[in-house]
Design an enzyme around this catalytic site. Structure first.
Site, PDB file in Angstrom:
ATOM      1  N   CYS A   1      42.687  47.003  40.054  1.00 43.86           N
ATOM      2  CA  CYS A   1      42.441  45.993  41.087  1.00 43.86           C
ATOM      3  C   CYS A   1      43.654  45.094  41.282  1.00 43.86           C
ATOM      4  O   CYS A   1      44.153  44.488  40.330  1.00 43.86           O
ATOM      5  CB  CYS A   1      41.222  45.153  40.696  1.00 43.86           C
TER       6      CYS A   1
ATOM      7  N   CYS B   1      33.308  38.879  53.504  1.00 43.25           N
ATOM      8  CA  CYS B   1      33.585  39.016  52.069  1.00 43.25           C
ATOM      9  C   CYS B   1      34.300  37.747  51.614  1.00 43.25           C
ATOM     10  O   CYS B   1      35.436  37.498  52.017  1.00 43.25           O
ATOM     11  CB  CYS B   1      34.447  40.258  51.834  1.00 43.25           C
TER      12      CYS B   1
ATOM     13  N   CYS C   1      41.770  35.600  39.551  1.00 37.23           N
ATOM     14  CA  CYS C   1      40.627  36.257  38.926  1.00 37.23           C
ATOM     15  C   CYS C   1      40.708  36.128  37.411  1.00 37.23           C
ATOM     16  O   CYS C   1      41.784  36.191  36.831  1.00 37.23           O
ATOM     17  CB  CYS C   1      40.588  37.737  39.314  1.00 37.23           C
TER      18      CYS C   1
ATOM     19  N   CYS D   1      39.096  46.930  49.695  1.00 34.11           N
ATOM     20  CA  CYS D   1      38.547  46.591  48.389  1.00 34.11           C
ATOM     21  C   CYS D   1      39.619  46.673  47.305  1.00 34.11           C
ATOM     22  O   CYS D   1      40.336  47.662  47.192  1.00 34.11           O
ATOM     23  CB  CYS D   1      37.404  47.555  48.061  1.00 34.11           C
TER      24      CYS D   1
ATOM     25  N   GLU E   1      41.612  34.450  49.754  1.00 27.51           N
ATOM     26  CA  GLU E   1      41.453  35.309  50.929  1.00 27.51           C
ATOM     27  C   GLU E   1      39.985  35.609  51.214  1.00 27.51           C
ATOM     28  O   GLU E   1      39.165  35.722  50.311  1.00 27.51           O
ATOM     29  CB  GLU E   1      42.231  36.615  50.730  1.00 27.51           C
TER      30      GLU E   1
ATOM     31  N   CYS F   1      40.958  43.905  35.524  1.00 23.58           N
ATOM     32  CA  CYS F   1      40.642  45.304  35.800  1.00 23.58           C
ATOM     33  C   CYS F   1      41.912  46.000  36.278  1.00 23.58           C
ATOM     34  O   CYS F   1      42.580  45.530  37.207  1.00 23.58           O
ATOM     35  CB  CYS F   1      39.545  45.402  36.853  1.00 23.58           C
TER      36      CYS F   1
END
Length: 379
Positions: free
Chosen positions: A121, A107, A114, A344, A94, A118
């Site tokens: 997230c 962005c 990933c 975010c 994305e 975290c």
């Protein structure tokens, strides 16, 4: 049948020259192609007017100029736009454009999924599938320019897509070589020509690569900090167990932006009852002492299945006041694109379904941040 031609997007200048020599053409053709591809955004060789018709056919025989396929495009009520881009192997990532009145930031992602886990997230719940190539990283920005019809590259003050932030899916410093190669293409003044001062790379704290980045790219640096102590950061960001705050702060102090009094950005997600107390704010000021920096406080953006809540408005205001009194600029990020899960920490694609089972085993074994040990076939 698989296309055997070579994609020109993502090749360095030297690689492009080598390809021209391979097909028996002069080196100056590489400069011409570079400008057509990256300044004019042209994908069709027949539209390259200073190249002969005979060479058009020769180029098309050996090469192509890619864009990622737009699998989905969503525009928020606040004009934030999110694309789900699909690459040649079917994997997806994305990209988000966040517009302001006279400018805006794209962005972009550096990985499918990933490496990190975290806990706050959403992207971190999608295990790493693979690194993106330099062409796939650059291609996201080029496709965004296509969407806003910003070719040829206009002067900086006439662009809407003025800035680039490597804050999308993935940890860019665990895809170091491809990320740096992409950055150099994006910054090249005869092409896309985005100033290094308008590019920010956000990292969760890969200490050795922060030092390398300063040596070869020197773009603006943002640190996903999110906690003032090792105890809390170990809990919400497992990478801290490998690179604790003492080592991270040392690397940040040595980064060219800090040495030259350009400010480092510390990103800090506000989690109710976790990292948002007045004591946390004071500890934060001690942690970053003598570092030219600013704080970007991020209200936690909820996502399905998350265990955290956002700090209250009064708590965030008090946190800002403590940082301000200590002499630091602290702003609270306005949540954008939340209605399309573009805010975010909310990015996530469906490519997780193709991940390797052994990658999951790595995560469970506590080496979730070792993307650089992926076999070549997975990169």
């Amino acid at each position: 049948m698989t296309d055997q031609r070579i994609d020109l997007v993502g090749l360095s200048r030297q690689e492009l020259k080598a390809e021209m020599e391979r097909i028996g053409e002069k080196a100056f053709r590489a400069k011409q192609l570079w400008q057509w591809i990256y300044h004019y955004g042209v994908r069709d060789f027949t539209k390259m007017t200073n190249i002969s018709k005979n060479l058009h056919g020769k180029l098309a025989e050996h090469f192509y100029i890619s864009r990622p396929e737009t699998a989905e495009e969503l525009t928020s009520v606040d004009r934030t736009r999110k694309w789900l881009y699909k690459f040649d192997d079917g994997n997806e990532a994305e990209t988000v454009f966040i517009p302001e009145e006279d400018r805006g930031a794209v962005c972009i992602s550096s990985q499918v999924g990933c490496t990190l886990t975290c806990k706050f997230c959403h992207t971190g719940t999608q295990l790493l599938v693979r690194n993106l190539s330099a062409g796939e990283i650059v291609g996201q920005f080029m496709a965004a320019r296509d969407s806003y019809d910003e070719w040829p590259s206009p002067p900086g003050d006439k662009r809407m897509l003025t800035n680039i932030v490597l804050m999308g899916m993935g940890e860019p410093l665990y895809n170091f070589d491809n990320t740096v190669k992409a950055l150099k293409i994006l910054m090249d003044q005869e092409g896309i020509s985005v100033s290094k001062r308008r590019i920010t790379l956000s990292t969760s704290g890969v200490v050795p690569e922060i030092r390398r980045l300063g040596e070869v790219a020197d773009v603006e640096l943002a640190i996903s900090l999110h906690a003032p102590t090792d105890e809390v950061r170990n809990e919400i960001m497992p990478i801290n167990k490998k690179y604790p705050l003492k080592d991270l702060m040392a690397a940040v102090r040595d980064y060219p932006a800090a040495i030259n009094a350009r400010r480092i950005t510390f990103e800090y997600v506000m989690l109710k009852g976790i990292n948002d107390s007045e004591a946390d704010a004071r500890a934060l000021t001690r942690l970053v002492k003598d570092i030219p920096c600013k704080f970007n406080l991020i209200p936690f953006n909820p996502w399905p299945g998350s265990d955290y809540e956002c700090s209250g408005r009064k708590t965030i205001k008090r946190f800002v006041e403590i940082l301000n009194r200590a002499g630091y600029t602290a702003t609270t990020r306005v949540t954008r694109g939340q209605d399309i899960l573009a805010a975010c920490g909310q990015l996530k694609s469906e490519s997780e379904r193709v991940r390797c089972s052994r990658m999951k085993a790595r995560i469970e074994a506590g080496i979730e941040d070792e993307s650089h040990v992926l076999p070549a076939s997975a990169e």
